[in-house]
Design a protein around this motif. Sequence first.
Motif, PDB file in Angstrom:
ATOM      1  N   ALA A  46       9.512 -21.392 -69.823  1.00  0.00           N
ATOM      2  CA  ALA A  46       8.265 -21.497 -69.655  1.00  0.00           C
ATOM      3  C   ALA A  46       7.510 -20.047 -70.235  1.00  0.00           C
ATOM      4  O   ALA A  46       6.531 -19.864 -71.026  1.00  0.00           O
ATOM      5  CB  ALA A  46       7.273 -21.986 -68.799  1.00  0.00           C
ATOM      6  N   ALA A  47       7.811 -19.035 -69.556  1.00  0.00           N
ATOM      7  CA  ALA A  47       7.563 -17.633 -69.579  1.00  0.00           C
ATOM      8  C   ALA A  47       7.552 -17.353 -71.173  1.00  0.00           C
ATOM      9  O   ALA A  47       6.428 -16.621 -71.795  1.00  0.00           O
ATOM     10  CB  ALA A  47       8.181 -16.858 -68.588  1.00  0.00           C
ATOM     11  N   LYS A  89      -5.128 -33.661 -60.513  1.00  0.00           N
ATOM     12  CA  LYS A  89      -4.553 -32.062 -60.597  1.00  0.00           C
ATOM     13  C   LYS A  89      -3.297 -31.789 -60.167  1.00  0.00           C
ATOM     14  O   LYS A  89      -3.144 -32.306 -58.977  1.00  0.00           O
ATOM     15  CB  LYS A  89      -6.049 -31.227 -60.182  1.00  0.00           C
ATOM     16  CG  LYS A  89      -7.228 -31.432 -60.897  1.00  0.00           C
ATOM     17  CD  LYS A  89      -8.157 -30.091 -60.378  1.00  0.00           C
ATOM     18  CE  LYS A  89      -9.566 -30.389 -61.381  1.00  0.00           C
ATOM     19  NZ  LYS A  89      -9.746 -29.141 -61.952  1.00  0.00           N
ATOM     20  N   VAL A  90      -2.993 -30.864 -60.805  1.00  0.00           N
ATOM     21  CA  VAL A  90      -1.563 -30.639 -60.261  1.00  0.00           C
ATOM     22  C   VAL A  90      -1.360 -28.827 -60.207  1.00  0.00           C
ATOM     23  O   VAL A  90      -2.258 -28.396 -60.852  1.00  0.00           O
ATOM     24  CB  VAL A  90      -0.305 -30.962 -61.315  1.00  0.00           C
ATOM     25  CG1 VAL A  90      -0.372 -32.412 -60.945  1.00  0.00           C
ATOM     26  CG2 VAL A  90      -0.472 -30.686 -62.675  1.00  0.00           C
ATOM     27  N   SER A  91      -0.444 -28.381 -59.479  1.00  0.00           N
ATOM     28  CA  SER A  91      -0.285 -26.986 -59.546  1.00  0.00           C
ATOM     29  C   SER A  91       0.359 -26.367 -60.761  1.00  0.00           C
ATOM     30  O   SER A  91       0.932 -27.433 -61.627  1.00  0.00           O
ATOM     31  CB  SER A  91       0.646 -26.646 -58.298  1.00  0.00           C
ATOM     32  OG  SER A  91       1.893 -27.042 -58.517  1.00  0.00           O
ATOM     33  N   LEU A  92       0.329 -25.192 -61.135  1.00  0.00           N
ATOM     34  CA  LEU A  92       0.946 -24.730 -62.154  1.00  0.00           C
ATOM     35  C   LEU A  92       2.718 -24.944 -62.162  1.00  0.00           C
ATOM     36  O   LEU A  92       3.098 -25.533 -63.181  1.00  0.00           O
ATOM     37  CB  LEU A  92       0.974 -23.198 -62.325  1.00  0.00           C
ATOM     38  CG  LEU A  92      -0.540 -22.787 -62.651  1.00  0.00           C
ATOM     39  CD1 LEU A  92      -0.619 -21.139 -62.397  1.00  0.00           C
ATOM     40  CD2 LEU A  92      -0.882 -22.801 -64.269  1.00  0.00           C
ATOM     41  N   LYS A  93       3.018 -24.831 -61.088  1.00  0.00           N
ATOM     42  CA  LYS A  93       4.448 -25.167 -60.785  1.00  0.00           C
ATOM     43  C   LYS A  93       4.832 -26.751 -61.131  1.00  0.00           C
ATOM     44  O   LYS A  93       5.826 -27.022 -61.929  1.00  0.00           O
ATOM     45  CB  LYS A  93       5.134 -24.886 -59.666  1.00  0.00           C
ATOM     46  CG  LYS A  93       6.385 -25.194 -59.025  1.00  0.00           C
ATOM     47  CD  LYS A  93       7.092 -24.642 -58.025  1.00  0.00           C
ATOM     48  CE  LYS A  93       8.478 -24.974 -57.633  1.00  0.00           C
ATOM     49  NZ  LYS A  93       9.151 -24.669 -56.489  1.00  0.00           N
ATOM     50  N   ALA A  94       4.080 -27.742 -60.797  1.00  0.00           N
ATOM     51  CA  ALA A  94       4.114 -29.022 -60.788  1.00  0.00           C
ATOM     52  C   ALA A  94       4.059 -29.443 -62.401  1.00  0.00           C
ATOM     53  O   ALA A  94       4.846 -29.965 -62.918  1.00  0.00           O
ATOM     54  CB  ALA A  94       3.390 -29.910 -60.037  1.00  0.00           C
ATOM     55  N   ALA A  95       3.015 -28.739 -63.094  1.00  0.00           N
ATOM     56  CA  ALA A  95       3.011 -28.864 -64.642  1.00  0.00           C
ATOM     57  C   ALA A  95       4.195 -28.465 -65.184  1.00  0.00           C
ATOM     58  O   ALA A  95       4.485 -29.255 -66.309  1.00  0.00           O
ATOM     59  CB  ALA A  95       1.611 -28.161 -65.141  1.00  0.00           C
ATOM     60  N   ILE A 106      -5.338 -15.720 -62.067  1.00  0.00           N
ATOM     61  CA  ILE A 106      -4.834 -16.062 -63.330  1.00  0.00           C
ATOM     62  C   ILE A 106      -6.119 -15.654 -64.317  1.00  0.00           C
ATOM     63  O   ILE A 106      -7.279 -15.973 -64.267  1.00  0.00           O
ATOM     64  CB  ILE A 106      -4.235 -17.216 -63.441  1.00  0.00           C
ATOM     65  CG1 ILE A 106      -3.751 -17.810 -64.763  1.00  0.00           C
ATOM     66  CG2 ILE A 106      -5.285 -18.400 -63.313  1.00  0.00           C
ATOM     67  CD1 ILE A 106      -2.896 -18.904 -64.684  1.00  0.00           C
ATOM     68  N   LYS A 107      -5.600 -15.246 -65.460  1.00  0.00           N
ATOM     69  CA  LYS A 107      -6.728 -14.936 -66.651  1.00  0.00           C
ATOM     70  C   LYS A 107      -6.703 -16.364 -67.446  1.00  0.00           C
ATOM     71  O   LYS A 107      -5.839 -16.966 -67.376  1.00  0.00           O
ATOM     72  CB  LYS A 107      -6.191 -13.677 -67.564  1.00  0.00           C
ATOM     73  CG  LYS A 107      -6.302 -12.457 -66.863  1.00  0.00           C
ATOM     74  CD  LYS A 107      -5.799 -11.474 -67.862  1.00  0.00           C
ATOM     75  CE  LYS A 107      -5.885 -10.039 -67.290  1.00  0.00           C
ATOM     76  NZ  LYS A 107      -5.417  -9.152 -68.140  1.00  0.00           N
ATOM     77  N   ILE A 166       4.668 -14.403 -71.599  1.00  0.00           N
ATOM     78  CA  ILE A 166       4.772 -13.695 -70.277  1.00  0.00           C
ATOM     79  C   ILE A 166       5.918 -13.522 -69.845  1.00  0.00           C
ATOM     80  O   ILE A 166       6.988 -14.170 -70.184  1.00  0.00           O
ATOM     81  CB  ILE A 166       3.478 -14.444 -69.528  1.00  0.00           C
ATOM     82  CG1 ILE A 166       4.021 -15.713 -68.857  1.00  0.00           C
ATOM     83  CG2 ILE A 166       2.194 -14.484 -69.991  1.00  0.00           C
ATOM     84  CD1 ILE A 166       3.364 -16.357 -67.923  1.00  0.00           C
ATOM     85  N   SER A 167       6.077 -12.791 -68.660  1.00  0.00           N
ATOM     86  CA  SER A 167       7.363 -12.574 -68.242  1.00  0.00           C
ATOM     87  C   SER A 167       7.747 -13.582 -67.284  1.00  0.00           C
ATOM     88  O   SER A 167       6.586 -14.237 -66.721  1.00  0.00           O
ATOM     89  CB  SER A 167       7.479 -11.136 -67.482  1.00  0.00           C
ATOM     90  OG  SER A 167       6.574 -11.052 -66.507  1.00  0.00           O
ATOM     91  N   ARG A 168       9.054 -13.695 -66.894  1.00  0.00           N
ATOM     92  CA  ARG A 168       9.266 -14.743 -65.831  1.00  0.00           C
ATOM     93  C   ARG A 168       8.721 -14.373 -64.508  1.00  0.00           C
ATOM     94  O   ARG A 168       8.132 -15.307 -63.581  1.00  0.00           O
ATOM     95  CB  ARG A 168      10.947 -14.716 -65.778  1.00  0.00           C
ATOM     96  CG  ARG A 168      11.184 -16.095 -64.607  1.00  0.00           C
ATOM     97  CD  ARG A 168      12.502 -15.750 -64.104  1.00  0.00           C
ATOM     98  NE  ARG A 168      12.739 -14.608 -63.444  1.00  0.00           N
ATOM     99  CZ  ARG A 168      12.446 -14.143 -62.145  1.00  0.00           C
ATOM    100  NH1 ARG A 168      11.815 -14.983 -61.492  1.00  0.00           N
ATOM    101  NH2 ARG A 168      12.880 -13.109 -61.819  1.00  0.00           N
ATOM    102  N   GLU A 169       8.665 -13.098 -64.224  1.00  0.00           N
ATOM    103  CA  GLU A 169       8.263 -12.463 -62.899  1.00  0.00           C
ATOM    104  C   GLU A 169       6.734 -12.639 -62.784  1.00  0.00           C
ATOM    105  O   GLU A 169       6.262 -13.090 -61.774  1.00  0.00           O
ATOM    106  CB  GLU A 169       8.476 -11.041 -62.765  1.00  0.00           C
ATOM    107  CG  GLU A 169       9.944 -10.472 -62.781  1.00  0.00           C
ATOM    108  CD  GLU A 169      10.536 -10.589 -63.856  1.00  0.00           C
ATOM    109  OE1 GLU A 169      11.820 -10.319 -63.859  1.00  0.00           O
ATOM    110  OE2 GLU A 169      10.064 -10.695 -65.003  1.00  0.00           O
ATOM    111  N   GLN A 170       6.210 -12.566 -63.960  1.00  0.00           N
ATOM    112  CA  GLN A 170       4.405 -12.971 -63.906  1.00  0.00           C
ATOM    113  C   GLN A 170       4.339 -14.425 -63.678  1.00  0.00           C
ATOM    114  O   GLN A 170       3.481 -14.769 -62.965  1.00  0.00           O
ATOM    115  CB  GLN A 170       3.927 -12.410 -65.162  1.00  0.00           C
ATOM    116  CG  GLN A 170       2.290 -12.752 -65.228  1.00  0.00           C
ATOM    117  CD  GLN A 170       1.528 -12.366 -66.703  1.00  0.00           C
ATOM    118  OE1 GLN A 170       2.276 -12.063 -67.588  1.00  0.00           O
ATOM    119  NE2 GLN A 170       0.184 -12.311 -66.592  1.00  0.00           N
ATOM    120  N   LEU A 171       4.904 -15.269 -64.086  1.00  0.00           N
ATOM    121  CA  LEU A 171       4.843 -16.789 -64.122  1.00  0.00           C
ATOM    122  C   LEU A 171       5.256 -16.985 -62.643  1.00  0.00           C
ATOM    123  O   LEU A 171       4.566 -17.807 -62.155  1.00  0.00           O
ATOM    124  CB  LEU A 171       5.898 -17.697 -65.149  1.00  0.00           C
ATOM    125  CG  LEU A 171       5.770 -18.927 -64.797  1.00  0.00           C
ATOM    126  CD1 LEU A 171       4.507 -19.570 -65.019  1.00  0.00           C
ATOM    127  CD2 LEU A 171       6.716 -19.692 -65.814  1.00  0.00           C
TER     128      LEU A 171
END
Length: 68
Positions: A19-20, A2-8, A42-43, A25-30
């Motif tokens: 990616a956002a 498994k990897v983190s969201l950032k690593a993915a 995270i939803k 979604i917004s960059r701030e949300q990401l």
Amino acid sequence: MKVSLKAARVNANLTQVQAAEKAGISREQLQYLESRDGSTNIKYTTLLALCEVYGCTPSDIFLPTSCA
């Protein structure tokens, strides 16, 4: 493994802005979701959208807790 969201995102060769935009979604949300605090809030629909952009499945992503 498994990897983190950032690593993915990094593995997909995407910036936060790219990616956002692709995930709707917004960059701030990401940025928040990639932080330790955000990854616990995270939803599931957002996780699915990000996984589609990153070319992975939710089971590939490490989250400190289950998503809502």
